[in-house]
Design an enzyme around this catalytic site. Structure first.
Site, PDB file in Angstrom:
ATOM      1  CG  ASN A 154       4.380   2.946  -9.988  1.00 27.72           C
ATOM      2  OD1 ASN A 154       3.351   2.371  -9.657  1.00 27.72           O
ATOM      3  ND2 ASN A 154       5.456   2.300 -10.373  1.00 27.72           N
ATOM      4  CG  HIS A 213      -0.967  -3.592   5.595  1.00 20.64           C
ATOM      5  ND1 HIS A 213       0.262  -4.186   5.376  1.00 20.64           N
ATOM      6  CD2 HIS A 213      -1.400  -3.201   4.374  1.00 20.64           C
ATOM      7  CE1 HIS A 213       0.550  -4.142   4.082  1.00 20.64           C
ATOM      8  NE2 HIS A 213      -0.442  -3.554   3.456  1.00 20.64           N
TER       9      HIS A 213
END
Length: 800
Positions: free
Chosen positions: A62, A454
Site C-alpha cells: 500500500n 470505472h
C-alpha cells in the site's frame, strides 16, 4: 531580499480560506492513518501468525503505491511557483509532502519491528528464513553451490566510474549496491547488481522433515558477493530499491497520429519506469560516501532515503504460504474458506430463466461468482442471445469471463467490450486481453479521453420471437474471478425493464463518446451521480427540518469530495443521523461540535477487503443504491461510474441486513474521532464480541447447508430440512431518486437519443413472449409501423 520563511509567511497571509476547515482533514494524512490501521492487524494476536505477516506485506505494498502515485504527483506540483491549495486542509503541495515525510519514520519503525517479531516467532515454529550471518556450514555449502550453478551465469555486475555512468534503476526493482576498493590508487568505486526478476526469489534450503527453511535470492548473492567483482573488493553492502513517480496522465501525453491506443499505452508504461525518483529504500549498511553517490545520482534529498534492517519488497511472503508444513497450517493460517452457492439460485437450472423471474443479489466473497460466470457462458452458446456488452476495468490474468466473451464472438454474437487500458498497474494485462478479444472478433472500445470508465456493467440481449429481452448485471467491484474471492462486493442481476433501457442507452452513449446521457434509474458520473447523492441528502434534510426522523447511510472506500462533505455536514446540523462505514480515507471528521455532531464513521479492516459501495436514504432505507463509485472527486467528476437502485424487496432486505451486521461489528471495526484518528469501537457492558466478516462467513455456510438439494429423480419425500436464513423483508415501498429536468441542451454537445430496443415484461419467463411489448405507456407503435419494426427486428435483431 525577504527570506524563504518570510515569503512563505507572506503567502500564508494572502490566502483567503473559502471554506470551513474545522471538520475536514488532509487526504494524504488520512490515508497514512488508514495504512497504519492495516498494520494494526499485524499486531493483533487473535489473527493467525502467518496471516499477520501478510498484513505486514500489504502495508508495504500500500505504501509503495501511495508514494508512487500520491507523493509522486504532489512532488511534481511542489515544483510550481504557484502551488494549488488542498480544499480540505488549506495546505500547499509542498506542505503536504513535508507532512507526509514527517510521518514516515514512525510508520517504518513500527513496520520493521513487527516484521522482526513475527519472523522470530515463525522461526521457533519451524518456518525459517536463513540469514547470511548465521548460515550453518551445510547451509553455506548449499548456498555457494546454488549461486555458482544458477545465479552467477545470470547476473551482470556493474562497476560505476567516470567511464561507466550511473544506470537507470528501474522502478521497484531490487539492486545490490556496494562500495568497491580498487587494486590501483583510484578512489573507491560503486558496484551494482540487479537482482534478476526472472528467477525465483525464494530459494528453499534442505531442512528437517516438518520444517521449512528458505533464503532470499538477494541474500544468496550477498553471501557470495566477494566473488562478483573480480579484483575489486566490496567495502560495504546493502539492498536498495527506488520508488519512482507513477502519477502519469496517459491522456496528457498525447496519442501520436495513426498510433493505435494500445501502442500508446505501451509507450506510457515504459516511460513510467524512468520517471523521477520519489524515495530510496536501503536495507543493510552503506558507507556515507557510497550512499551519497547513489542519492546524488538519483537527485534525492536526505529525507527521501529510508533505511531498515529487513528485506525490501515483502511480496515474496505470499509465495511461501503454500510451503508451510501441513501440521502447522491450522495454527498459522485462517481456516480455508470456499465461496458458497447463493441459496436463491439453482445452479442446475438456466440462470437466465431465474433472473427473469426475479432479481438476484450476489455478495462476494461469501457467495461464489459462478452464477454470473455461468450466465455469460450460457449466453455465449444460447441461440436466442444476440449481443453481449460489458465494461472491464481490472481482469484476472486467467479469466473464464473473457474466454466466454471470446466464445460468444466466435459463435456469431455481437460482443462489445469497453476495456479500460488506464487501470493503474493493470494496464499491461488489460492490453493483452484487449488484443485477444479483438482477434476473436469482439468490438473493443476504450474510455473517453480524460475520463476513466470505472463502471461495472454487463448487458445480455436476447431475441424471443419478435421481442427482445435484456438481463443487466451491475456490480460494485470488478468482473474479476480472483478478487471476487478476496474483496467484499455486491452484484445485482436484474431483468428490470427500466434499468435495462438505461443500461442500453449507457452503452450507446459510451460508443458515441457521450458522457451527458439522461437516465431514469441509474446515476451515471460524471454528470448524474453527484446530483443523485445531493438530492438524497436534501430529502433527508427537509425531513429533519420538518421534525421527521431522517437518516443517511454510506458505505465507501474513501470520502474526499468537498461538496459531498459539506452537504453531509449540513445534514448533520439539520438533525439527520449519518452513519458511514469508510474503509480508507475520510477527509470528514465526525463529532465536531456544531458541525458534524450527528455523523458517525467506522472502518472495518479484516480478512477480506471491504470494497462495496452502498448509499441508503431514509430511516427505513426506502432508497438504496449500490455503486462502483466512492465519494471522491475523481469518481464523481472525472470517471464514468454507475449507481444503481435495489428495487426488489428481498434484495433490499439482504443489503439492509448485511450493513446492519457491519454496523454491529465491535472486533475489527474502528471509530473515527473528531481529531481524525481511529480508535477501537467501545463495547457496552456485557456486550459480546461480534466480528461481522466471520458472522457473514458462518451465515454463508449455514445457508448453503440448509438449501435443499436439487431433485434429479423422483424419490420419497425427505424430512423437512432447515431453510436458508431469510432476511425479514421490509414493508417499505422502494423509491428512486428522480433526476431533475435536464437543462436545454447545447447544440454542439447534443447527441440524438437513440430509440431504445424493445424489452419483454419481466414477469414472463424466457421463451413465453409472443409479441413486441413496451414497459412504458405511450410508446406502442401502431399499424404498419409496428409490422415494419417487428420484421426488421426479426431479421436483423436491431430496432434502429
Amino acid at each position: 531580499m525577504p527570506s524563504k520563511i518570510e515569503k512563505k509567511q507572506a503567502a500564508a497571509k494572502l490566502r483567503k480560506p473559502p471554506r470551513d476547515f474545522s471538520y475536514t482533514q488532509n487526504r494524504e494524512l488520512s490515508w497514512l492513518r488508514f495504512d497504519n490501521r492495516v498494520l494494526d492487524e499485524a499486531f493483533d494476536e487473535t489473527v493467525p501468525l502467518f496471516e499477520r505477516l501478510k498484513f505486514v506485506s500489504i502495508f508495504e505494498s500500500n505504501l509503495d503505491e501511495f508514494l508512487m502515485v500520491r507523493v509522486g504527483g504532489l512532488s511534481d506540483l511542489a515544483e510550481l511557483k504557484k502551488q494549488p491549495v488542498d480544499n480540505k486542509s488549506n495546505m500547499t503541495a509542498s506542505e503536504q509532502v513535508d507532512a507526509v515525510m514527517a510521518e514516515m519514520p514512525g510508520l517504518l519503525t513500527r513496520w520493521e519491528s513487527i516484521f522482526k517479531s513475527i519472523e522470530g516467532k515463525l522461526d521457533t515454529l519451524g518456518v525459517h528464513r536463513a540469514h547470511i550471518d548465521s548460515l550453518t556450514p551445510e547451509e553455506r555449502t548449499f548456498v555457494t553451490r546454488y549461486f555458482q550453478a544458477y545465479v552467477s551465469p545470470v547476473i551482470s555486475p556493474l562497476v560505476i566510474d567516470p567511464r561507466h555512468p550511473f544506470p537507470n534503476l528501474r522502478n521497484g526493482a531490487l539492486y545490490l549496491a556496494c562500495g568497491l576498493d580498487g587494486a590501483t590508487d583510484e578512489e573507491s568505486l560503486l558496484g551494482l547488481i540487479e537482482i534478476p526478476a526472472s528467477m525465483n526469489r525464494v530459494v528453499e534450503i534442505p531442512s528437517p522433515t516438518g520444517t521449512y527453511s528458505y533464503i532470499l535470492l538477494e541474500d544468496v548473492i550477498l553471501a557470495c558477493l566477494d566473488s562478483c567483482f573480480g579484483s575489486y573488493k566490496p567495502l560495504d553492502r546493502a539492498l536498495i530499491r527506488v520508488t519512482r513517480n507513477a502519477d502519469i496522465d496517459p491522456d496528457g501525453e498525447g496519442v501520436e497520429e495513426e498510433e493505435d491506443y494500445r501502442q500508446h499505452m505501451k509507450r506510457i508504461l515504459k516511460k513510467r519506469l524512468r520517471l523521477q525518483p520519489v524515495v530510496l529504500a536501503v536495507s543493510g549498511s552503506l558507507e556515507k560516501a557510497t550512499l551519497k553517490t547513489i542519492r546524488k545520482a538519483l537527485e534525492l534529498s536526505r529525507r527521501s532515503v529510508f533505511t531498515c534492517d529487513i528485506p525490501l519488497d515483502l511480496g515474496y511472503v505470499f509465495g511461501i504460504e503454500g510451503k508451510i508444513p501441513e501440521h502447522l497450517r491450522n495454527e498459522l493460517l485462517f481456516t480455508p474458506f470456499k465461496p458458497q452457492p447463493n441459496p436463491t439460485i439453482d445452479m442446475t437450472r438456466s440462470i437466465r430463466e431465474q433472473v427473469l423471474q426475479g432479481d438476484k443479489l450476489l455478495f462476494y466473497p461469501y457467495e461464489a461468482m459462478n452464477p454470473f460466470l455461468d450466465l455469460v457462458h450460457e449466453a455465449a452458446y444460447d441461440p436466442e442471445c444476440i449481443s453481449l456488452r460489458i465494461t472491464l476495468y481490472r481482469v484476472a490474468k486467467q479469466s473464464r469471463l473473457c474466454e466466454s466473451l471470446i466464445d460468444a464472438a466466435e459463435n456469431g454474437k455481437e460482443v462489445t467490450v469497453l476495456m479500460e487500458l488506464r487501470a493503474r498497474f493493470d494496464e499491461q494485462n488489460n492490453i493483452e486481453w484487449a488484443e485477444r478479444l479483438e482477434e476473436a472478433g469482439c468490438t473493443v472500445i476504450y474510455g473517453s479521453e480524460g475520463f476513466k470508465c470505472h463502471s461495472k456493467i454487463c448487458q445480455l440481449t436476447y431475441r424471443e420471437g419478435m421481442a427482445l429481452t435484456r438481463l443487466t448485471l451491475l456490480g460494485t467491484g470488478n468482473f474479476n474471478e480472483k478478487t471476487a474471492k478476496l474483496y467484499s462486493d455486491f452484484m445485482l442481476m436484474t431483468a428490470h425493464p427500466g434499468i435495462g433501457e438505461d443500461a442500453n442507452l449507457f452503452f450507446r452513449n459510451l460508443s458515441l463518446g457521450n458522457l451527458r446521457g439522461d437516465y431514469r434509474f441509474l446515476g451515471v458520473a460524471p454528470v448524474g451521480l453527484k446530483p443523485l447523492i445531493m438530492r438524497g441528502l436534501d430529502r433527508e434534510i427537509q425531513r429533519a427540518l420538518a421534525g421527521e426522523p431522517a437518516r443517511v447511510f454510506f458505505k465507501l472506500n474513501s470520502l474526499t469530495d468537498r461538496e459531498v462533505i459539506d452537504k453531509i455536514a449540513e445534514a448533520s446540523c439539520a438533525g439527520v443521523r449519518v452513519d458511514m462505514i469508510i474503509r480508507g480515507i475520510s477527509c470528514l471528521k465526525p463529532g465536531v461540535p456544531g458541525k458534524t455532531e450527528n455523523v458517525h464513521v467506522r472502518s472495518i479492516v479484516g480478512r477480506f477487503l471491504e470494497h462495496a459501495r452502498v448509499y441508503a436514504f431514509g430511516v427505513d432505507s426506502d432508497m438504496i443504491y449500490l455503486s462502483s463509485a466512492d465519494m471522491m472527486t475523481r469518481n464523481t467528476e472525472h470517471r464514468v461510474e454507475i449507481a444503481f437502485p435495489v428495487l426488489d424487496p428481498t434484495c433490499r432486505a439482504l443489503v439492509h441486513e448485511y450493513m446492519g451486521m457491519q454496523l454491529r461489528d465491535n472486533v475489527k471495526a474502528r471509530s473515527l474521532t473528531s481529531d481524525g484518528t481511529w480508535v477501537p469501537v467501545e463495547r457496552a457492558e456485557g456486550e459480546k464480541p461480534f466480528n461481522s466478516q466471520e458472522a457473514l462467513l458462518e451465515r454463508a455456510y449455514r445457508n448453503a447447508e440448509a438449501a435443499p438439494e436439487p431433485v434429479i429423480e423422483a424419490k420419497p419425500a425427505p424430512e423437512p430440512e432447515p431453510q436458508p436464513v431469510a432476511p425479514k423483508v421490509q414493508e417499505v415501498q422502494a423509491t428512486v431518486i428522480e433526476p431533475e429536468p435536464a437543462p436545454a441542451p447545447q447544440p454542439e454537445s447534443q447527441v440524438t437519443k437513440p430509440a431504445p430496443e424493445t424489452s419483454a415484461r419481466r414477469d414472463k419467463p424466457a421463451g413465453k413472449t409472443k409479441a413486441i411489448e413496451r414497459h412504458r405507456p405511450g410508446r406502442v407503435r401502431m399499424g404498419l409501423g409496428l409490422i415494419g419494426l417487428g420484421l426488421k427486428t426479426l431479421i436483423t435483431g436491431k430496432t434502429k
